[in-house]
Design a protein around this motif. Structure first.
Motif, PDB file in Angstrom:
ATOM      1  N   UNK A 114       0.922  -1.213  -0.041  1.00 59.12           N
ATOM      2  CA  UNK A 114      -0.105   0.042   0.185  1.00 59.12           C
ATOM      3  C   UNK A 114       0.774   1.232   0.027  1.00 59.12           C
ATOM      4  N   UNK A 115       0.482   2.295  -0.678  1.00 51.65           N
ATOM      5  CA  UNK A 115       1.081   3.548  -0.526  1.00 51.65           C
ATOM      6  C   UNK A 115       0.793   4.373   0.906  1.00 51.65           C
ATOM      7  N   UNK A 129       3.236  -0.387  -7.640  1.00 50.10           N
ATOM      8  CA  UNK A 129       2.350   1.334  -7.605  1.00 50.10           C
ATOM      9  C   UNK A 129       1.648   1.553  -8.925  1.00 50.10           C
ATOM     10  N   UNK A 130       2.315   1.083  -9.926  1.00 51.83           N
ATOM     11  CA  UNK A 130       1.702   1.206 -11.324  1.00 51.83           C
ATOM     12  C   UNK A 130       0.315   0.305 -11.302  1.00 51.83           C
ATOM     13  N   UNK A 131       0.206  -0.972 -10.756  1.00 55.17           N
ATOM     14  CA  UNK A 131      -0.760  -1.629 -10.410  1.00 55.17           C
ATOM     15  C   UNK A 131      -1.798  -1.153  -9.593  1.00 55.17           C
ATOM     16  N   UNK A 161      -6.768  -5.801  -6.082  1.00 54.17           N
ATOM     17  CA  UNK A 161      -6.983  -4.593  -5.440  1.00 54.17           C
ATOM     18  C   UNK A 161      -7.238  -5.063  -3.987  1.00 54.17           C
ATOM     19  N   UNK A 162      -6.855  -4.216  -3.006  1.00 47.49           N
ATOM     20  CA  UNK A 162      -7.522  -4.299  -1.612  1.00 47.49           C
ATOM     21  C   UNK A 162      -8.297  -3.257  -1.279  1.00 47.49           C
ATOM     22  N   UNK A 163      -9.399  -3.454  -1.151  1.00 50.35           N
ATOM     23  CA  UNK A 163     -10.477  -2.733  -0.986  1.00 50.35           C
ATOM     24  C   UNK A 163     -10.734  -2.520   0.502  1.00 50.35           C
ATOM     25  N   UNK A 201      -4.577  -0.507  -1.390  1.00 50.71           N
ATOM     26  CA  UNK A 201      -3.419  -1.432  -1.427  1.00 50.71           C
ATOM     27  C   UNK A 201      -3.599  -2.466  -2.764  1.00 50.71           C
ATOM     28  N   UNK A 202      -2.656  -3.305  -2.845  1.00 48.08           N
ATOM     29  CA  UNK A 202      -2.756  -4.291  -3.868  1.00 48.08           C
ATOM     30  C   UNK A 202      -2.235  -5.648  -3.377  1.00 48.08           C
ATOM     31  N   UNK A 203      -2.513  -6.733  -3.512  1.00 44.37           N
ATOM     32  CA  UNK A 203      -2.125  -8.028  -3.461  1.00 44.37           C
ATOM     33  C   UNK A 203      -1.571  -8.630  -4.435  1.00 44.37           C
TER      34      UNK A 203
END
Length: 301
Positions: A114-115, A129-131, A161-163, A201-203
């Motif tokens: 996650x950013x 980050x691109x994803x 995606x992590x929502x 975030x993204x997994x």
């Protein structure tokens, strides 16, 4: 005359041999031009297919871990007020399992990033980050598969995606409302103020592609070497067969015709073949007999 004729015959023999060798070489060259790219393409596809199968299994494993945490561990830990337990968060549990998994399989990659993370080690790499930005731009996108660099290695990666869900806001809402166990561990500067259903975030799961180009090139070179060896054997075999079955008999017939033209007609021509070369030999023998009979008639006069 004999030397000139021999020289001319040598040039002709060289011409026939060169033509034969040229045909074989062209056939070999075309085979290489076709085989090498095909092997390269097939190898590349095999590597990606294998990576895709491994990726599917790894994604299923990560989803199973997170499902187990959400359904079986988290409700129990919430009742006990153990918000900082590794089993409370699927992301934390996955990260810990990923660390252990990396020791056994260092080439593979598992990460929730996650950013705006609680843990700074979960900050995204450029591909991640691109994803993340892609998922934020297209809220209908539930997953993506990409090739790229992760931790310095070429990988085939699957991302989702992590929502943020309602249950996540207890720890990731306003920092003043977060459990003391969380703020005491991570502080209050990062990992908070999430909003419901935001893509935060993204997994990412990645499997190594290896050096696809090197592997494909290596296999292509092996095929080229095998074709070269095969054509070398074929080349030698065909040259020997042609020389023995075609060139040598024709040269013998040519020598007989030369002898006849010089008046040397006493030696009969033996016919031992039942093919076109045999027909030509028989024709030369008939010609020799005709010339010999004609010479005898002339001498008799």
């Amino acid at each position: 005359m004999n030397e000139a004729g021999s020289h001319t015959g040598s040039m002709k023999r060289g011409s026939v041999t060169r033509r034969l060798n040229l045909i074989l070489f062209l056939f070999y060259f075309v085979s290489i031009l076709i085989a090498a790219p095909v092997v390269y393409w097939v190898t590349e596809r095999q590597v990606y297919q294998q990576a895709d199968r491994e990726l599917t299994m790894l994604v299923d494993m990560v989803q199973s871990i997170q499902g187990y945490v959400a359904k079986h561990l988290r409700p129990f830990l919430i009742d006990k007020g153990l918000f900082h337990s590794p089993g409370f968060s699927g992301i934390v549990a996955t990260s810990l399992i990923a660390e252990n998994f990396a020791k056994l399989q260092p080439g593979y990659y598992i990460k929730n990033t996650s950013d705006n993370p609680l843990n700074p080690s979960n900050l995204p790499q450029p591909l991640e980050n691109e994803l993340l930005e892609r998922f934020r731009a297209d809220r209908t996108l539930d997953g993506a598969t990409e090739t790229g660099m992760l931790s310095g290695n070429a990988m085939l990666g699957s991302a989702a995606p992590k929502r943020r869900k309602k249950g996540c806001l207890k720890c990731h809402g306003h920092p003043d409302a977060a459990p003391g166990q969380i703020t005491g561990q991570y502080g209050k500067t990062s990992g908070y103020n999430y909003k419901l259903d935001d893509v935060v975030g993204v997994s990412v799961v990645g499997v190594p592609l290896g050096d696809v180009r090197s592997l494909a090139l290596e296999r292509s070179l092996i095929v080229v070497a095998m074709l070269t060896a095969l054509f070398a054997v074929i080349f030698i075999a065909i040259n020997m067969m042609v020389r023995r079955s075609l060139v040598r008999p024709i040269l013998e017939i040519a020598q007989t015709a030369t002898d006849i033209s010089h008046g040397r007609m006493e030696q009969p021509v033996e016919v031992s073949r039942n093919d076109e070369i045999g027909d030509l030999t028989q024709a030369i023998e008939l010609l020799r007999r005709s010339f010999l009979a004609a010479m005898k008639r002339l001498k008799a006069k």
